[in-house]
Design a protein around this motif. Structure first.
Motif, PDB file in Angstrom:
ATOM      1  N   ARG A   1       0.839  -1.196   0.000  1.00 35.46           N
ATOM      2  CA  ARG A   1       0.000   0.000   0.000  1.00 35.46           C
ATOM      3  C   ARG A   1       0.872   1.243   0.000  1.00 35.46           C
ATOM      4  O   ARG A   1       1.891   1.300   0.667  1.00 35.46           O
ATOM      5  CB  ARG A   1      -0.922   0.017   1.233  1.00 35.46           C
ATOM      6  CG  ARG A   1      -1.977  -1.068   1.201  1.00 35.46           C
ATOM      7  CD  ARG A   1      -2.841  -0.991   2.452  1.00 35.46           C
ATOM      8  NE  ARG A   1      -3.849  -2.039   2.468  1.00 35.46           N
ATOM      9  CZ  ARG A   1      -5.057  -1.912   1.951  1.00 35.46           C
ATOM     10  NH1 ARG A   1      -5.391  -0.800   1.357  1.00 35.46           N
ATOM     11  NH2 ARG A   1      -5.927  -2.892   2.017  1.00 35.46           N
ATOM     12  N   ARG A   2       0.421   2.229  -0.767  1.00 34.90           N
ATOM     13  CA  ARG A   2       1.127   3.492  -0.816  1.00 34.90           C
ATOM     14  C   ARG A   2       0.935   4.265   0.477  1.00 34.90           C
ATOM     15  O   ARG A   2      -0.030   4.091   1.195  1.00 34.90           O
ATOM     16  CB  ARG A   2       0.573   4.346  -1.971  1.00 34.90           C
ATOM     17  CG  ARG A   2       1.054   3.937  -3.332  1.00 34.90           C
ATOM     18  CD  ARG A   2       2.495   4.361  -3.554  1.00 34.90           C
ATOM     19  NE  ARG A   2       2.640   5.773  -3.249  1.00 34.90           N
ATOM     20  CZ  ARG A   2       2.411   6.763  -4.125  1.00 34.90           C
ATOM     21  NH1 ARG A   2       2.021   6.468  -5.345  1.00 34.90           N
ATOM     22  NH2 ARG A   2       2.580   8.018  -3.786  1.00 34.90           N
ATOM     23  N   ASP A   3       1.897   5.166   0.767  1.00 36.69           N
ATOM     24  CA  ASP A   3       1.733   6.088   1.877  1.00 36.69           C
ATOM     25  C   ASP A   3       0.536   6.988   1.590  1.00 36.69           C
ATOM     26  O   ASP A   3       0.118   7.154   0.443  1.00 36.69           O
ATOM     27  CB  ASP A   3       2.991   6.951   2.043  1.00 36.69           C
ATOM     28  CG  ASP A   3       4.149   6.142   2.605  1.00 36.69           C
ATOM     29  OD1 ASP A   3       5.285   6.597   2.439  1.00 36.69           O
ATOM     30  OD2 ASP A   3       3.892   5.076   3.201  1.00 36.69           O
ATOM     31  N   PRO A   4      -0.045   7.626   2.639  1.00 38.35           N
ATOM     32  CA  PRO A   4      -1.145   8.547   2.400  1.00 38.35           C
ATOM     33  C   PRO A   4      -0.746   9.632   1.418  1.00 38.35           C
ATOM     34  O   PRO A   4       0.394  10.098   1.408  1.00 38.35           O
ATOM     35  CB  PRO A   4      -1.414   9.127   3.797  1.00 38.35           C
ATOM     36  CG  PRO A   4      -0.872   8.117   4.742  1.00 38.35           C
ATOM     37  CD  PRO A   4       0.303   7.500   4.048  1.00 38.35           C
ATOM     38  N   CYS A   5      -1.661  10.044   0.593  1.00 36.20           N
ATOM     39  CA  CYS A   5      -1.362  11.089  -0.377  1.00 36.20           C
ATOM     40  C   CYS A   5      -2.582  11.982  -0.528  1.00 36.20           C
ATOM     41  O   CYS A   5      -3.623  11.740   0.060  1.00 36.20           O
ATOM     42  CB  CYS A   5      -0.952  10.484  -1.719  1.00 36.20           C
ATOM     43  SG  CYS A   5      -2.108   9.258  -2.351  1.00 36.20           S
ATOM     44  N   VAL A   6      -2.439  13.045  -1.287  1.00 32.53           N
ATOM     45  CA  VAL A   6      -3.521  13.995  -1.435  1.00 32.53           C
ATOM     46  C   VAL A   6      -4.608  13.403  -2.336  1.00 32.53           C
ATOM     47  O   VAL A   6      -4.354  12.474  -3.106  1.00 32.53           O
ATOM     48  CB  VAL A   6      -3.001  15.319  -2.027  1.00 32.53           C
ATOM     49  CG1 VAL A   6      -1.873  15.893  -1.169  1.00 32.53           C
ATOM     50  CG2 VAL A   6      -2.519  15.132  -3.447  1.00 32.53           C
ATOM     51  N   PRO A   7      -5.822  13.915  -2.262  1.00 31.09           N
ATOM     52  CA  PRO A   7      -6.897  13.389  -3.112  1.00 31.09           C
ATOM     53  C   PRO A   7      -6.580  13.533  -4.593  1.00 31.09           C
ATOM     54  O   PRO A   7      -5.984  14.527  -5.024  1.00 31.09           O
ATOM     55  CB  PRO A   7      -8.103  14.254  -2.711  1.00 31.09           C
ATOM     56  CG  PRO A   7      -7.799  14.708  -1.316  1.00 31.09           C
ATOM     57  CD  PRO A   7      -6.318  14.915  -1.290  1.00 31.09           C
ATOM     58  N   GLN A   8      -7.013  12.547  -5.366  1.00 32.21           N
ATOM     59  CA  GLN A   8      -6.723  12.554  -6.792  1.00 32.21           C
ATOM     60  C   GLN A   8      -7.221  13.801  -7.492  1.00 32.21           C
ATOM     61  O   GLN A   8      -6.577  14.308  -8.410  1.00 32.21           O
ATOM     62  CB  GLN A   8      -7.350  11.322  -7.462  1.00 32.21           C
ATOM     63  CG  GLN A   8      -6.773   9.991  -7.024  1.00 32.21           C
ATOM     64  CD  GLN A   8      -7.671   9.282  -6.039  1.00 32.21           C
ATOM     65  OE1 GLN A   8      -8.082   9.866  -5.041  1.00 32.21           O
ATOM     66  NE2 GLN A   8      -7.986   8.019  -6.310  1.00 32.21           N
ATOM     67  N   GLU A   9      -8.386  14.327  -7.073  1.00 30.53           N
ATOM     68  CA  GLU A   9      -8.960  15.466  -7.772  1.00 30.53           C
ATOM     69  C   GLU A   9      -8.127  16.730  -7.611  1.00 30.53           C
ATOM     70  O   GLU A   9      -8.236  17.654  -8.418  1.00 30.53           O
ATOM     71  CB  GLU A   9     -10.399  15.727  -7.306  1.00 30.53           C
ATOM     72  CG  GLU A   9     -10.551  16.048  -5.838  1.00 30.53           C
ATOM     73  CD  GLU A   9     -10.828  14.829  -4.997  1.00 30.53           C
ATOM     74  OE1 GLU A   9     -11.397  14.990  -3.895  1.00 30.53           O
ATOM     75  OE2 GLU A   9     -10.465  13.704  -5.433  1.00 30.53           O
ATOM     76  N   PHE A  10      -7.268  16.799  -6.579  1.00 32.28           N
ATOM     77  CA  PHE A  10      -6.432  17.980  -6.374  1.00 32.28           C
ATOM     78  C   PHE A  10      -5.234  18.012  -7.312  1.00 32.28           C
ATOM     79  O   PHE A  10      -4.643  19.073  -7.520  1.00 32.28           O
ATOM     80  CB  PHE A  10      -5.937  18.052  -4.927  1.00 32.28           C
ATOM     81  CG  PHE A  10      -6.985  18.494  -3.934  1.00 32.28           C
ATOM     82  CD1 PHE A  10      -8.268  18.843  -4.333  1.00 32.28           C
ATOM     83  CD2 PHE A  10      -6.677  18.553  -2.592  1.00 32.28           C
ATOM     84  CE1 PHE A  10      -9.226  19.235  -3.420  1.00 32.28           C
ATOM     85  CE2 PHE A  10      -7.639  18.951  -1.658  1.00 32.28           C
ATOM     86  CZ  PHE A  10      -8.912  19.293  -2.077  1.00 32.28           C
ATOM     87  N   VAL A  11      -4.836  16.862  -7.845  1.00 32.86           N
ATOM     88  CA  VAL A  11      -3.680  16.808  -8.743  1.00 32.86           C
ATOM     89  C   VAL A  11      -4.035  16.231 -10.106  1.00 32.86           C
ATOM     90  O   VAL A  11      -3.162  16.011 -10.948  1.00 32.86           O
ATOM     91  CB  VAL A  11      -2.528  16.001  -8.111  1.00 32.86           C
ATOM     92  CG1 VAL A  11      -1.963  16.717  -6.895  1.00 32.86           C
ATOM     93  CG2 VAL A  11      -2.968  14.593  -7.737  1.00 32.86           C
TER      94      VAL A  11
END
Length: 326
Positions: free
Chosen positions: A31-41
């Protein structure tokens, strides 16, 4: 007085952020580390999100964190160093994130990229056994705001790894509301990538790709000219919601063209500048032409790649690589 003016500090400083997107299991089971929501990038898949947090420093400066994968399915290392496009994608994502979170741009607005320019330091870009953790310092300038929302701006960025500068770059962005974008795009607004018969690729070894499905070039019979090809399922670069060919895909096609032109010599660019002239449209042939141009620095090779549709330039990229040591 016009309702458009130069401003600074329209949006008040906020506390540091670390947002958590819905995690998705990758093909490798971790699993990836937490990241920002897809819609922001503007990335449809969590594993393609590079920016992980952000905070405001003052009216025009921000600090972000990012990480580059060492085992991404598409952005594979080249000669033991991180893929060149990761720097450009990090600059793009950082600008988008700040626009949505700190500069008043609602999700759903559209971004028109004028240029994207960056220089890397290859000696600091070696790939390790895990993700490369980075900090990104961003300075905004030439900001124009309309009713509290950014309408255009310049983003200057410095990317560091363990305190060492690994890349610097900038981008210029114009923001369009949905209504304005509809007027700009007209009937093209509903266009989508429609996979059809796929032309044969050039050998993937010539482009730095690991497999034919990632090759964005098909031969034309000339050693300096190719047609753009986009294989079905090219998920790392193609967002199904786009009504035009994404700019980052064009950048990747440009670096593939530069490598194909200079083959069999290794061409690993450290500097990459692109000016976008118009949208690259779905459904129209896109031709790429690469040529050697004089380099500004000794012991370097510079290639210019021009992408065109209907005989009109879509973008012009200039890539520079260090010459191999003899």
């Amino acid at each position: 007085m016009s309702d458009t003016m130069h401003v600074s500090g329209t949006v008040q400083p906020r506390a540091p952020h670390q947002t958590h997107a819905n995690r998705k299991r990758t093909d490798t089971g971790h699993r990836r580390d937490p990241c920002v929501p897809q819609e922001f990038v503007h990335r449809p898949f969590v594993d393609d999100i590079l920016v992980t947090s952000w905070r405001r420093l003052d009216d025009s400066r921000f600090s972000l964190t990012a990480q580059w994968p060492h085992d991404h399915g598409y952005f594979t290392p080249v000669h033991g160093h991180h893929h060149l496009i990761l720097t450009g994608e990090t600059i793009r994502q950082a600008g988008l994130l700040l626009c949505h979170t700190e500069l008043g741009v609602p999700v759903g607005h559209h971004f028109i990229l004028g240029d994207l320019v960056y220089t890397t330091r290859p000696e600091h870009l070696a790939v390790g056994d895990g993700p490369t953790r980075l900090t990104v310092q961003v300075t905004c300038s030439r900001m124009r705001m309309r009713a509290g929302t950014l309408s255009s701006g310049h983003f200057n960025m410095t990317i560091r790894k363990a305190g060492r500068i690994v890349a610097t770059g900038h981008s210029d962005v114009t923001v369009a509301s949905p209504a304005v974008y509809r007027r700009i795009r007209g009937e093209r607004l509903t266009a989508r990538h429609a996979p059809g018969p796929l032309p044969a690729p050039v050998p993937h070894q010539l482009t730095g790709s690991t497999k034919d499905n990632d090759v964005l070039l098909s031969p034309t019979g000339r050693p300096d000219q190719w047609h753009l090809r986009i294989a079905p399922g090219h998920a790392a670069m193609v967002n199904p919601a786009n009504d035009h060919i994404p700019g980052m895909l064009l950048l990747d096609a440009a670096q593939q063209a530069a490598r194909a032109l200079t083959a069999p010599r290794a061409f690993v660019p450290y500097a990459f500048g692109t000016e976008f002239r118009r949208y690259a449209e779905h459904g129209l042939p896109c031709t790429l032409v690469a040529q050697h141009v004089p380099s500004a620095l000794p012991a370097t090779t510079t290639v210019r790649v021009t992408g065109s549709q209907e005989d009109e330039p879509v973008f012009v990229s200039t890539l520079t690589a260090l010459d191999a040591r003899r």
